[in-house]
Design a protein around this motif. Sequence first.
Motif, PDB file in Angstrom:
ATOM      1  N   LYS A 124      69.963  26.476  64.651  1.00 47.29           N
ATOM      2  CA  LYS A 124      69.284  25.753  63.571  1.00 47.29           C
ATOM      3  C   LYS A 124      68.126  26.519  62.937  1.00 47.29           C
ATOM      4  N   TYR A 125      67.566  27.469  63.664  1.00 44.76           N
ATOM      5  CA  TYR A 125      66.373  28.156  63.154  1.00 44.76           C
ATOM      6  C   TYR A 125      66.725  28.994  61.927  1.00 44.76           C
ATOM      7  N   PRO A 126      66.056  28.728  60.813  1.00 40.74           N
ATOM      8  CA  PRO A 126      66.453  29.399  59.559  1.00 40.74           C
ATOM      9  C   PRO A 126      66.159  30.899  59.519  1.00 40.74           C
ATOM     10  N   LEU A 127      65.203  31.343  60.329  1.00 37.12           N
ATOM     11  CA  LEU A 127      64.846  32.758  60.296  1.00 37.12           C
ATOM     12  C   LEU A 127      65.592  33.508  61.374  1.00 37.12           C
ATOM     13  N   GLN A 128      66.458  34.395  60.982  1.00 39.74           N
ATOM     14  CA  GLN A 128      67.164  35.193  61.973  1.00 39.74           C
ATOM     15  C   GLN A 128      66.665  36.628  61.889  1.00 39.74           C
ATOM     16  N   PRO A 129      66.856  37.395  62.966  1.00 35.60           N
ATOM     17  CA  PRO A 129      66.363  38.780  62.919  1.00 35.60           C
ATOM     18  C   PRO A 129      67.216  39.651  62.005  1.00 35.60           C
ATOM     19  N   LYS A 130      67.127  39.356  60.724  1.00 33.49           N
ATOM     20  CA  LYS A 130      67.816  40.165  59.705  1.00 33.49           C
ATOM     21  C   LYS A 130      66.998  40.036  58.431  1.00 33.49           C
ATOM     22  N   LYS A 131      67.385  40.784  57.413  1.00 31.65           N
ATOM     23  CA  LYS A 131      66.633  40.746  56.180  1.00 31.65           C
ATOM     24  C   LYS A 131      67.000  39.495  55.380  1.00 31.65           C
ATOM     25  N   HIS A 132      66.002  38.703  55.030  1.00 30.34           N
ATOM     26  CA  HIS A 132      66.223  37.554  54.163  1.00 30.34           C
ATOM     27  C   HIS A 132      65.682  37.881  52.773  1.00 30.34           C
ATOM     28  N   SER A 133      66.265  37.272  51.759  1.00 33.76           N
ATOM     29  CA  SER A 133      65.754  37.528  50.408  1.00 33.76           C
ATOM     30  C   SER A 133      64.417  36.815  50.214  1.00 33.76           C
ATOM     31  N   LEU A 134      63.596  37.341  49.338  1.00 38.47           N
ATOM     32  CA  LEU A 134      62.307  36.709  49.050  1.00 38.47           C
ATOM     33  C   LEU A 134      62.513  35.323  48.453  1.00 38.47           C
ATOM     34  N   GLU A 135      63.575  35.177  47.681  1.00 42.27           N
ATOM     35  CA  GLU A 135      63.878  33.871  47.078  1.00 42.27           C
ATOM     36  C   GLU A 135      64.157  32.834  48.172  1.00 42.27           C
ATOM     37  N   PHE A 136      64.966  33.219  49.142  1.00 40.35           N
ATOM     38  CA  PHE A 136      65.269  32.308  50.242  1.00 40.35           C
ATOM     39  C   PHE A 136      63.987  31.954  51.004  1.00 40.35           C
ATOM     40  N   LEU A 137      63.175  32.958  51.245  1.00 38.36           N
ATOM     41  CA  LEU A 137      61.944  32.721  52.019  1.00 38.36           C
ATOM     42  C   LEU A 137      60.969  31.823  51.271  1.00 38.36           C
ATOM     43  N   ARG A 138      61.011  31.883  49.935  1.00 39.62           N
ATOM     44  CA  ARG A 138      60.143  31.006  49.140  1.00 39.62           C
ATOM     45  C   ARG A 138      60.504  29.539  49.370  1.00 39.62           C
ATOM     46  N   GLU A 139      61.806  29.297  49.627  1.00 34.34           N
ATOM     47  CA  GLU A 139      62.235  27.923  49.868  1.00 34.34           C
ATOM     48  C   GLU A 139      61.821  27.425  51.247  1.00 34.34           C
ATOM     49  N   ILE A 140      61.565  28.352  52.157  1.00 32.88           N
ATOM     50  CA  ILE A 140      61.054  27.956  53.470  1.00 32.88           C
ATOM     51  C   ILE A 140      59.671  28.592  53.662  1.00 32.88           C
ATOM     52  N   ALA A 141      58.820  28.330  52.664  1.00 30.83           N
ATOM     53  CA  ALA A 141      57.483  28.949  52.687  1.00 30.83           C
ATOM     54  C   ALA A 141      56.688  28.523  53.910  1.00 30.83           C
ATOM     55  N   HIS A 142      57.088  27.402  54.535  1.00 25.68           N
ATOM     56  CA  HIS A 142      56.369  26.971  55.739  1.00 25.68           C
ATOM     57  C   HIS A 142      56.676  27.866  56.935  1.00 25.68           C
ATOM     58  N   LEU A 143      57.751  28.623  56.832  1.00 20.14           N
ATOM     59  CA  LEU A 143      58.123  29.508  57.944  1.00 20.14           C
ATOM     60  C   LEU A 143      57.961  30.987  57.607  1.00 20.14           C
TER      61      LEU A 143
END
Lengths: 482, 482
Positions: free
Chosen positions: B102-121
């Motif tokens: 369930k954890y949205p952050l995996q040890p790989k490269k995420h896009s900045l756009e995706f990370l903006r949607e989970i700014a709390h993480l």
Amino acid sequence: MSDRIKIKALLQTTPTEQQVNVKGWVRTFRNNQFIALNDGSTNSNLQIVVDFENTDAAILKRITTGAALSVTGTLVASLGKGQTVEVKATQIEILGDSDPEKYPLQPKKHSLEFLREIAHLRFRTNTFGAVFRVRNSLAFAVHQFFQERGFVYLHTPVITASDAEGAGEAFKVTNLDLNNPPKTETGEIDFKQDFFGRATNLTVSGQLEGELGAMALSDIYTFGPTFRAENSNTTRHLAEFWMIEPEMAFYDLDDNMDLAEGLLKYVIKYALEHNREDIEFLSQRLQEEEKSKPQQERSDMSLLEKLEFCLNNDFERLTYTEAIEILKNSTQNKKKKFQFLIEEWGADLQSEHERYLVEKHFKKPVILTDYPKAIKAFYMRQNEQDANGHETVRAMDILFPGIGEIVGGSQREERLDKLEQRMDEMGIPKEELWWYLDTRRFGACPHSGFGLGFERLVLFVTGMGNIRDVIPFPRFPKNAEF
Amino acid sequence: MSDRIKIKALLQTTPTEQQVNVKGWVRTFRNNQFIALNDGSTNSNLQIVVDFENTDAAILKRITTGAALSVTGTLVASLGKGQTVEVKATQIEILGDSDPEKYPLQPKKHSLEFLREIAHLRFRTNTFGAVFRVRNSLAFAVHQFFQERGFVYLHTPVITASDAEGAGEAFKVTNLDLNNPPKTETGEIDFKQDFFGRATNLTVSGQLEGELGAMALSDIYTFGPTFRAENSNTTRHLAEFWMIEPEMAFYDLDDNMDLAEGLLKYVIKYALEHNREDIEFLSQRLQEEEKSKPQQERSDMSLLEKLEFCLNNDFERLTYTEAIEILKNSTQNKKKKFQFLIEEWGADLQSEHERYLVEKHFKKPVILTDYPKAIKAFYMRQNEQDANGHETVRAMDILFPGIGEIVGGSQREERLDKLEQRMDEMGIPKEELWWYLDTRRFGACPHSGFGLGFERLVLFVTGMGNIRDVIPFPRFPKNAEF
């Protein structure tokens, strides 16, 4: 400009008849000869000696209270009392006049109420010069304290869609045409068409967002404006005020109290070291003010003594339950001198009770912990029920003499099930705070934090009586001038 | 907690097989043996070596990306590459799980756009950890710069009744029931019944109030949130952003430029000294990102080189009139490669022109001065008409590579008659700004100030491409999440 020296620096200079240039505003002009010039760098005025026989009468006439001058002259030792150096003017330039018939500030004592109405000019008085220099030092000291400890300063949002914290009524923020707002089919305002696509308001606290930062950066703090749309016309409340809210991963309540007590002592010490002159002035001012009060309402200690006392004593730590016992058994309570009598465990403490504990019983700052769950916020960590069946949370409030609550904090509830249960009980919508709950779903840990009302701190350190006098342009019901 | 050591400090410790306790979050867990633990104090992870043969399988299973751990163990020199020390775990406590399904952050490269949607993480990623630590340092450096120079930090109001500055559209603030607001006899909303007794909005600038402080304290600065209700969906605009606005009595435009250039260099230097590791990481990140761009769009310099370059070169200072000549005669203009061709004096400069001057022509930061009066604000000091009949004001804008305008300032118009005339010409209601005009009535003096957009500064120093990625929770059209 390049040659100008500020008065604070000049007053510390050894006079060797050097040429200097100062710029500032006239506070007084006596006998066509002595200008008291102030540039805001210090409360001490610089004495300028005017060679009136060789100065144009037209210039002399324009040296009035409030006028802006550039003065060039010779720095010499002063023979007069009250200053060690003075400037013998060789050239006086009037930069800006100040018509004495119209200038609202005259060299006499004005009431604080009057000065509040001309808040754009009150910076030009001794009292407010001192207050805002002390405020400045306290703000910087807050930053320095946290920076020295590796905290990350986090700017949490001012405009927020979440109204869930329940800390108080929030102001609405909108970009809709209020005279003609778009409506939904059911006749409600259609906030989908508003700037943010939803209803938004001004934050009442940055805590929940702050916790998000702490769950990655370990230690963060906020220092920003917060808002309450509450119709409180008191000397302790503002509609817009600044708060400091640190959040720390892996801190329990004891760590939290240590940090808060350390912060308060650090910033008071910083102000005493950097603003001694201003605080001495404010201490004197307070003593003057108190002379008009009946003996029993006067303080036992001067402002300076009170600040020193705070630095040199541990804050008294006790539980709410212990405090209730003290209050219940106090002669104050038995003689029914409290407006709200303490009859049983669970009562919310009023200002009179807090002041009794701090000012009469312990005679020092007090930290109360473990308040009844029923009177505290949903995010505070729940204790096990005690032997008497009392349910408490890991809250802590720091109470200061003359101020009451200056810090409110807690260990946060990191257990998802307990947190959700409490939100349900209190009717707080979980779906709106999905992001807050995520921190309890992924890598939760014990953590704590608190909020320090910055203006209450400034109130305490300056000894001022009204919170409207320690923020440049106060916002309160029916007032948003300047 | 008391024994916990932060990873940044631990990595600088000489290992002597001492017992240590660390707390943080799992970034990766390799081979059931090596945990990369991060606590946000640094981007460098601490390697924890797990004695997997003697560790409960149930515990091993729970060591997943994002889980919060408390690890006790022995600090030893590391044989592996990439770190000098590591901790041989003797005890691992799982403080909080993180379900890898369930954890949205995996040890790989995420896009900045995706990370903006989970700014709390997103604070939990290397990129955002670095960005927000750099942001923190820049903010503190701003304070330190001004404190060292005797400036007073002034909190100007966020809620204001004055909408007069014309810096941009303002959000409305109200406490009325929007679905059923009180109306006046003529059918308009009755703001007399609103909280402040009048219509209020969110400040677009603290400058005017800042000037009130400077006219008593000499040198002040603000550092607070400001707002624009503009429907700008760009990588350079936010609806809520932080501004630094110093105002200085007795400063002319040259003093003003010196101060602004000094400030920018000071804070960049501070970040390079205090956040070298983070900036190196961000420099690397940018280079990686640019690899996907065509050759001609890549930067000539790395982020680190660009920052050093800024420190070591004087900013180019020239007038608007000189800049127009350069632009008019540029091959870019002659070959009609500008979208907006520069044809005559008076044209407002577009981003493409600013970037041409900074990035192509001078190849360094540029300060443009003395803009046409017609395109600048009412409070800027008016120059004498020049030989060509051009009317200009003592404005200055600092233009930075990749950013465009980072500072906008001016010498302020201190002459009451000129100021009132300009307000009349521009339709700015004088009665609303009575308090501002009072500073020109009583003790006026030459003075100057500027505004520095804090997020644009962070953008420049971190090399990030989108302003939404340098503020914790960005506010922009249709977005007020978290």
